[in-house]
Scaffold this motif. Structure first.
Motif, PDB file in Angstrom:
ATOM      1  N   SER A   1      -0.239  18.146   9.641  1.00  0.00           N
ATOM      2  CA  SER A   1       1.063  17.511   9.961  1.00  0.00           C
ATOM      3  C   SER A   1       1.185  16.447   8.775  1.00  0.00           C
ATOM      4  N   VAL A   2       2.460  16.673   8.199  1.00  0.00           N
ATOM      5  CA  VAL A   2       2.768  15.402   6.912  1.00  0.00           C
ATOM      6  C   VAL A   2       3.117  14.301   7.688  1.00  0.00           C
ATOM      7  N   SER A   3       3.535  14.535   8.906  1.00  0.00           N
ATOM      8  CA  SER A   3       4.012  13.304   9.700  1.00  0.00           C
ATOM      9  C   SER A   3       3.636  13.351  11.093  1.00  0.00           C
TER      10      SER A   3
ATOM     11  N   PRO B   1       1.037  -1.342   0.031  1.00  0.00           N
ATOM     12  CA  PRO B   1      -0.025  -0.043  -0.171  1.00  0.00           C
ATOM     13  C   PRO B   1       0.986   1.205  -0.051  1.00  0.00           C
ATOM     14  N   TYR B   2       0.333   2.354  -0.626  1.00  0.00           N
ATOM     15  CA  TYR B   2       0.964   3.560  -0.282  1.00  0.00           C
ATOM     16  C   TYR B   2       0.206   4.103   0.909  1.00  0.00           C
ATOM     17  N   LYS B   3       1.092   4.354   1.768  1.00  0.00           N
ATOM     18  CA  LYS B   3       0.758   4.792   3.129  1.00  0.00           C
ATOM     19  C   LYS B   3       1.072   6.485   3.517  1.00  0.00           C
ATOM     20  N   ASN B   4       0.322   6.813   4.219  1.00  0.00           N
ATOM     21  CA  ASN B   4       0.839   8.246   5.002  1.00  0.00           C
ATOM     22  C   ASN B   4       0.065   8.291   6.227  1.00  0.00           C
ATOM     23  N   ASP B   5       0.810   9.019   6.970  1.00  0.00           N
ATOM     24  CA  ASP B   5       0.560   9.204   8.472  1.00  0.00           C
ATOM     25  C   ASP B   5       0.508  10.678   8.642  1.00  0.00           C
ATOM     26  N   ILE B   6      -0.793  11.143   8.943  1.00  0.00           N
ATOM     27  CA  ILE B   6      -1.083  12.530   8.619  1.00  0.00           C
ATOM     28  C   ILE B   6      -2.038  13.037   9.865  1.00  0.00           C
ATOM     29  N   SER B   7      -1.900  14.214  10.274  1.00  0.00           N
ATOM     30  CA  SER B   7      -2.801  14.623  11.446  1.00  0.00           C
ATOM     31  C   SER B   7      -3.287  15.988  11.042  1.00  0.00           C
TER      32      SER B   7
END
Lengths: 465, 249
Positions: free
Chosen positions: A417-419, A338-344
């Motif tokens: 936030s990008v992370s 999967p393409y993953k992103n951890d954002i808030s």
């Protein structure tokens, strides 16, 4: 740079015999984290045992202009602990002792290489609790947790790793040993450098020891899983419960995630009827009145149309089985590349933000399937896009690059936030400016300059100088 | 057909038990309690029989402390119709079997389902004793149960394979691990279960003397394993294997 053989010989003189490794397997093993997408190219691996040895390594690196990369449990997801450029990897695996326990202060002084689960177990043996918890707790080390300010599944109640660090011992990029904050609760004496090192991803210096706070052990943790008909209702459920009960966790996942997890693991569905979303709540059922309150809240959620069905754990094994619905997701998705992103974003903006992202992916990439899950109680979303069977891996990743830009523009629009909890490392470095202003990044570089003037500490991570 | 299910309140299977300071049992202070896992399987099987239209009523019985009401309520939430708690803390298997026999005589169920054993005492006795006391046929360690034509066919997990027995109803079945996977108690059903009838009784109501017949002499934790050592040479290892472990000559 000096000749490699000389460097290796120099390093060998600084640590215990046999603690400098240069064989191909070790270079590969210690040189990378979970990202596995960079070409791994460390010069050598060095395994110090003491603070003095770490200090000697850092001074040696300054003398010979060597880049140093810290390595803990190597479970990072942002390629911060990855050596791609002839750096020397400093692995903390041998500094793995809990040095001291103070029952009055409720703290444990730990070396940087103590594994998270080891501290959790240590706390349990003392009748206490180390509350930072996540799927990789069995491998991740405290030094890495602190360097990325790790979060996990209990943040809504207990906060991030930052909130559990009472004091730090660090070796700065200049090779000085600093004791930061001396475990004090109150200490109003100027800059608290402890907080600079938390989340610095090893770019200012190495954490060699940390005094971690411990909490009282939770009682009778009970898990509810509710079926939620639409995304916005998840926030209503969160509001309703949080106003009456101290939740220890609030997670969400989609029906797609449940289908995948139940198909790949031996985990039963929470209930037969499928609903688009699920909320997992955990709280301490310390008395009948808390249980009655939880039941009344569930009834209210049903009456308002925010929840359609729900189950509650009747035993610890059931609580664990319900948690597996959430904790099994990452592992289940892995084969789909999967393409993953951890954002808030802030909690109140989560529904709008999620709708925007859904709309972007839905309109421009109709063949992509999204699996949403995350620690929604703290505004943290894990966006996963599954690779369509028909698409080649390279083509998929190429198209995801363009998704990235659009996702991060949306993050920026919401001041998010990008992370959220994975760090910047190499993977998020190109996107740092979506969350941090140019002026802020300039100050970050100035801070790095003060602690690490020769740029030996994890060079090229977080930002380029 | 009426189905009677016996359930027991025990220490939660996930809890690491500690021996009590007086060495008379297990320390139960602040320990999470739950329904015995094999009893959960028994309840689930009864509920499935009801869903299939085989069972018409499920009666759940617990012999235990006052708090065992919680486990009866759980069974009611899972689909049982009514409950009986016979208040008797620390009753031993024979006393429990005698109480259950008295209830079987009153209620005349077509089928009794129990767990094969409870994970606290690991006795594996109540089901067999109850079958003997009532004269019912018994199908223990069941991994499959089929009721038809006044008979129950039970597939039993035995050493080295499976054995199928056919019993005339009324009969007793005790459940093994693979019989089914119990469902979760749904919140709406937990709320409905609060309104289902739950009678509280005492052993005296059934004329049963629950005084213990078996005396526990001492409870001890297993001896801790000794830490391993590292040897420096093969010779040293061989010497130790020969002289200390005495596993080679």
């Amino acid at each position: 740079m000096t000749d490699t053989t000389q460097i290796i010989a120099g390093l060998t003189s600084l640590v215990d015999p046999g603690r400098v490794l240069t064989d191909a397997d070790s270079l590969k093993h210690y040189g990378c984290d979970w990202t596995k997408k960079y070409e791994i190219k460390p010069l050598a691996i060095v395994l110090p045992k003491t603070v003095e040895q770490v200090q000697a390594i850092v001074r040696f690196a300054n003398e010979h202009k060597l880049g140093l990369v810290p390595s803990g449990g190597r479970t990072g997801l942002s390629a911060a602990a990855v050596a791609t450029n002839d750096e020397v990897v400093v692995a903390f695996d041998l500094m793995n002792k809990v040095l001291d326990f103070n029952p009055t202060d409720r703290t444990a002084r730990c070396q940087a290489g103590v594994v998270t689960e080891q501290l959790q177990q240590f706390a349990e043996d003392k009748g206490l609790y180390y509350p930072v918890d996540f799927a990789s707790a069995g491998s991740s080390q405290l030094g890495g947790n602190i360097s990325t300010n790790a979060g996990g599944i209990k943040v809504i109640r207990y906060g991030m790793t930052r909130d559990w660090v009472a004091g730090l011992k660090v070796v700065t990029g200049k090779g000085d040993v600093l004791d930061l904050n001396a475990d004090l609760i109150k200490n109003a004496t100027g800059y608290d450098f402890r907080h600079l090192f938390i989340g610095a991803e090893g770019t200012l210096g190495f954490i060699v020891e940390a005094t971690m706070k411990l909490a009282r052990a939770p009682k009778n943790l009970t898990v509810m899983v509710l079926g939620v008909p639409e995304f916005r209702a998840i926030m209503q459920v969160l509001n309703a419960f949080q106003s009456k009960i101290d939740l220890t966790a609030f997670e969400f996942f989609s029906e797609k995630a449940v289908q995948l997890v139940t198909a790949h693991h031996n985990v039963p569905r929470p209930f037969d009827t499928a609903t688009p979303y699920y909320a997992l709540l955990e709280f301490e059922a310390v008395s009948d009145s808390v249980m009655d309150e939880a039941m009344a809240l569930f009834e209210a959620c049903v009456e308002n149309g925010w929840a359609s069905d729900g189950v509650i754990s009747q035993s610890e094994s059931q609580a664990a089985a319900l948690w597996r619905l959430r904790e099994g997701i990452s592992e289940t998705l892995a084969p789909f590349i999967p393409y993953k992103n951890d954002i808030s974003v802030v909690v109140s903006k989560v529904p709008d933000f999620l709708e925007d992202i859904d709309a972007i992916v839905g309109s421009q990439y109709p063949d992509f399937e999204i699996v949403w899950f995350g620690h929604i109680g703290d505004g943290n979303l894990h966006l996963n896009i599954l690779k369509p069977q028909s698409l080649a891996k390279e083509e998929f990743f190429k198209r995801c690059e363009t998704v990235n830009t659009q996702v991060f523009e949306t993050v920026q629009k919401y001041n998010g936030s990008v992370s959220a909890e994975h760090g910047v490392g190499l993977t998020k470095k190109p996107y740092l400016h979506y969350t941090r202003s140019a002026a802020e990044i300039a100050y970050m570089k100035a801070v790095k300059q003060a602690f690490d003037p020769n740029n030996v500490m994890n060079p090229g991570k977080v930002f380029d100088l | 057909m009426k189905v009677l299910v016996a359930v027991k309140r025990v220490v939660d299977a996930n809890v690491k038990v500690r021996v009590a300071a007086d060495n008379r049992g297990v320390d139960l202070t602040n320990v999470k309690m739950a329904m015995n896992p094999f009893c959960e399987i028994a309840v689930e099987e009864a509920v499935r029989l009801k869903e299939k239209g085989v069972a018409t009523e499920i009666l759940v019985v617990a012999v235990g402390p006052k708090e065992a009401q919680e486990q009866i309520r759980t069974a009611l939430a899972l689909g049982a119709d009514r409950g009986i708690l016979v208040e008797a803390a620390d009753a031993q298997p024979l006393a429990i079997a005698k109480i259950l026999k008295a209830i079987v005589d009153q209620e005349k169920p077509g089928l009794v389902i129990t767990g094969k054993q409870s994970i606290d005492g690991d006795n594996n006795q109540v089901g067999q004793m109850l079958a003997a006391l009532t004269g019912m046929g018994q199908g223990t360690f069941a991994s499959e149960v089929n009721v038809a034509d006044g008979k129950v066919k039970v597939t039993r997990e035995i050493d080295g394979g499976l054995q199928t027995v056919e019993l005339k109803l009324p009969a007793l079945v005790s459940t093994d691990l693979r019989l089914n996977e119990p469902r979760y108690a749904s919140l709406p059903n937990i709320m409905k279960a609060k309104k289902k009838p739950l009678d509280i009784k005492a052993p005296a109501d059934f004329g049963v003397d629950v005084a213990p017949r078996v005396k526990t002499v001492k409870v001890e934790a297993p001896a801790a394993r000794k830490a391993g050592i590292k040897v420096k040479t093969v010779e040293e290892l061989v010497a130790k294997l020969k002289n200390e472990a005495k596993v080679i000559q």
